[in-house]
Write a protein that holds these residues in place. Structure first.
Motif, PDB file in Angstrom:
ATOM      1  N   UNK A   1       3.602 -23.967  11.567  1.00 52.96           N
ATOM      2  CA  UNK A   1       4.085 -22.517  10.260  1.00 52.96           C
ATOM      3  C   UNK A   1       2.728 -21.077  11.167  1.00 52.96           C
ATOM      4  N   UNK A   2       1.230 -22.857  11.843  1.00 55.89           N
ATOM      5  CA  UNK A   2       0.570 -22.103  12.326  1.00 55.89           C
ATOM      6  C   UNK A   2       0.187 -22.368  13.796  1.00 55.89           C
TER       7      UNK A   2
ATOM      8  N   UNK B   1       6.734 -29.266  23.734  1.00 61.25           N
ATOM      9  CA  UNK B   1       5.830 -28.300  23.249  1.00 61.25           C
ATOM     10  C   UNK B   1       6.785 -28.604  21.432  1.00 61.25           C
ATOM     11  N   UNK B   2       5.148 -28.086  20.943  1.00 57.65           N
ATOM     12  CA  UNK B   2       5.670 -28.063  19.323  1.00 57.65           C
ATOM     13  C   UNK B   2       5.180 -26.459  19.225  1.00 57.65           C
ATOM     14  N   UNK B   3       6.214 -25.545  19.019  1.00 60.62           N
ATOM     15  CA  UNK B   3       5.524 -24.529  18.432  1.00 60.62           C
ATOM     16  C   UNK B   3       7.147 -23.555  17.337  1.00 60.62           C
ATOM     17  N   UNK B   4       6.522 -22.297  16.915  1.00 55.96           N
ATOM     18  CA  UNK B   4       7.307 -21.835  16.083  1.00 55.96           C
ATOM     19  C   UNK B   4       7.996 -23.075  15.346  1.00 55.96           C
ATOM     20  N   UNK B   5       7.965 -24.021  14.838  1.00 57.58           N
ATOM     21  CA  UNK B   5       8.998 -25.252  14.534  1.00 57.58           C
ATOM     22  C   UNK B   5       9.692 -25.383  14.870  1.00 57.58           C
ATOM     23  N   UNK B   6       9.591 -25.613  16.319  1.00 58.36           N
ATOM     24  CA  UNK B   6      10.367 -26.375  17.381  1.00 58.36           C
ATOM     25  C   UNK B   6       9.333 -27.984  18.136  1.00 58.36           C
ATOM     26  N   UNK B   7      10.626 -28.774  18.266  1.00 57.21           N
ATOM     27  CA  UNK B   7       9.702 -29.222  19.631  1.00 57.21           C
ATOM     28  C   UNK B   7      10.814 -29.092  20.843  1.00 57.21           C
ATOM     29  N   UNK B   8      10.700 -28.839  22.012  1.00 56.62           N
ATOM     30  CA  UNK B   8      10.899 -29.101  23.249  1.00 56.62           C
ATOM     31  C   UNK B   8      10.016 -29.356  24.556  1.00 56.62           C
TER      32      UNK B   8
ATOM     33  N   UNK C   1      14.328 -30.225  11.183  1.00 56.08           N
ATOM     34  CA  UNK C   1      15.736 -30.787  11.288  1.00 56.08           C
ATOM     35  C   UNK C   1      15.792 -32.817  12.227  1.00 56.08           C
ATOM     36  N   UNK C   2      14.659 -32.561  12.788  1.00 58.80           N
ATOM     37  CA  UNK C   2      14.469 -34.517  13.377  1.00 58.80           C
ATOM     38  C   UNK C   2      13.924 -34.439  12.057  1.00 58.80           C
ATOM     39  N   UNK C   3      13.056 -34.323  11.470  1.00 56.51           N
ATOM     40  CA  UNK C   3      12.171 -35.277  10.109  1.00 56.51           C
ATOM     41  C   UNK C   3      13.279 -35.223   9.199  1.00 56.51           C
ATOM     42  N   UNK C   4      14.363 -34.581   9.160  1.00 57.33           N
ATOM     43  CA  UNK C   4      15.169 -34.782   7.729  1.00 57.33           C
ATOM     44  C   UNK C   4      16.231 -35.903   8.378  1.00 57.33           C
ATOM     45  N   UNK C   5      15.978 -36.696   9.527  1.00 60.24           N
ATOM     46  CA  UNK C   5      17.000 -37.307   9.790  1.00 60.24           C
ATOM     47  C   UNK C   5      16.422 -38.799   9.864  1.00 60.24           C
ATOM     48  N   UNK C   6      14.635 -38.622  10.131  1.00 57.28           N
ATOM     49  CA  UNK C   6      14.171 -40.019  10.465  1.00 57.28           C
ATOM     50  C   UNK C   6      13.873 -40.082   8.866  1.00 57.28           C
TER      51      UNK C   6
END
Ligand SMILES: [Mn+2]
Length: 350
Positions: free
Chosen positions: A29-30, A315-322, A345-350
């Motif tokens: 979030x931050x 990048x890991x920002x705004x809840x995304x990994x890019x 979503x990624x963590x939900x699948x690991x």
């Protein structure tokens, strides 16, 4: 050379467990983070792979510095197999100063790789890096508890990725001392190159698979590494992602064989696939399953020493990994987003 999967698993596990005590919190979030690895800063001679990438790298750092990102440096930041530390520091004083600005703002962490394992010695770190990162500790890994506004999602684990594959990493302290003080100077003097997954395509694919398998054997762990110089996103290379998209495009065309649009999009995908595949020299680009059933647990930054002057990072920002590349498709100093996903979503699948 063939890898010993057992050695790699054992060493990755050791580093992972070792970092548990120091686990930090990464709140989606931050926090904003960018991970770069494999700069291989040299001494501005013909063998210096970073020189050509310096411009893109500095542009990226300028952006991330002002945008409030934390910089995570994931090993092989300096090329100390070929160059003496003193020469590299002298050649890239300005780049190190910009990296140091992140550190002074408490927005920097550094992990060592095989080409900069000199930094496993605290005395060397203080002597050569002390001006830029006073008091810094360089470790073999970093571990973050990832939260999303208080909710725990899992663990993000960062390691360069050479663990268990080099002589010095497989042996203990004496080997490290020997490598640093006896072998390294000899290697530099006679310019002896070693086989590395960055240059050997078969090794690279095998190495990516082993690191994937280790990460997949864990629960609620996402791993980011470097070392192989090939970007991997959600356990798939660009090559593997295109192959999957091609399967989908063929299905769409089968459903409407007369569609001009379906033909064009299939053709465009095939062109891009061949373009990317030719660089993989016979590799499949896949880390494990052919059908895309991998756990999305393994990511690789790529590198900051591509021969065309590009740099890639995560990048890991705004809840995304890019997965991003600098410069963009038009050659401007802007990040081109090559792939993106919600980390939740990624963590939900690991
Ligand atoms: Mn490496």
């Amino acid at each position: 050379m063939k890898y010993n999967e057992k050695d790699i698993f054992r060493r990755l596990q050791e580093v992972f467990d070792d970092e548990a005590a120091r686990e930090q919190v990464l709140d989606l979030a931050t926090g904003r983070y960018v991970v770069f690895s494999d700069q291989h800063k040299g001494q501005r001679d013909g063998a210096d792979d970073f020189w050509l990438c310096e411009r893109a790298y500095l542009a990226a750092l300028g952006y991330y510095l002002e945008a409030g990102y934390t910089l995570l440096a994931l090993g092989d930041v300096e090329e100390l197999w070929e160059c003496r530390p003193k020469k590299v520091i002298k050649a890239y004083r300005y780049v190190l100063e910009v990296e140091g600005e992140f550190y002074r703002g408490d927005r920097y962490a550094r992990v060592s790789g095989n080409h900069d394992d000199e930094w496993e010695s605290a005395a060397s770190v203080e002597k050569y890096l002390g001006d830029f990162f006073p008091g810094i500790t360089v470790r073999q890994g970093a571990r973050y508890k990832v939260t999303d506004g208080g909710e725990a999602l899992g663990v993000l684990f960062l390691a360069h990725g050479h663990q268990g594959t080099t002589f010095s990493d497989r042996n203990k302290a004496i080997a490290k001392f020997f490598v640093r003080n006896v072998w390294r100077p000899i290697q530099r003097l006679f310019n002896i190159r070693s086989t590395t997954p960055a240059k050997d395509f078969v090794l690279r694919e095998e190495h990516d698979r082993i690191m994937y398998r280790w990460a997949a054997s864990q629960s609620k762990v996402v791993m980011i590494s470097g070392h192989t110089h090939r970007p991997v996103f959600m356990s798939a290379t660009h090559h593997a992602q295109l192959e999957r998209q091609l399967v989908q495009a063929r299905k769409r065309l089968a459903a409407s064989p007369q569609s001009r649009e379906a033909i064009e999009s299939l053709a465009a995908l095939r062109a891009e696939l061949e373009w990317v595949k030719a660089q993989d020299l016979g590799g499949s680009g896949r880390t494990e399953a052919a059908d895309g059933s991998e756990k999305p647990c393994y990511f690789n930054t790529g590198c900051c020493s591509f021969s065309d002057g590009d740099v890639t990072g995560l990048e890991i920002a705004e809840g995304e990994i890019r997965l991003v590349r600098w410069p963009d498709d038009e050659g401007r100093p802007v990040a081109e987003v090559l792939a993106r996903a919600s980390l939740k979503d990624v963590f939900a699948k690991v």
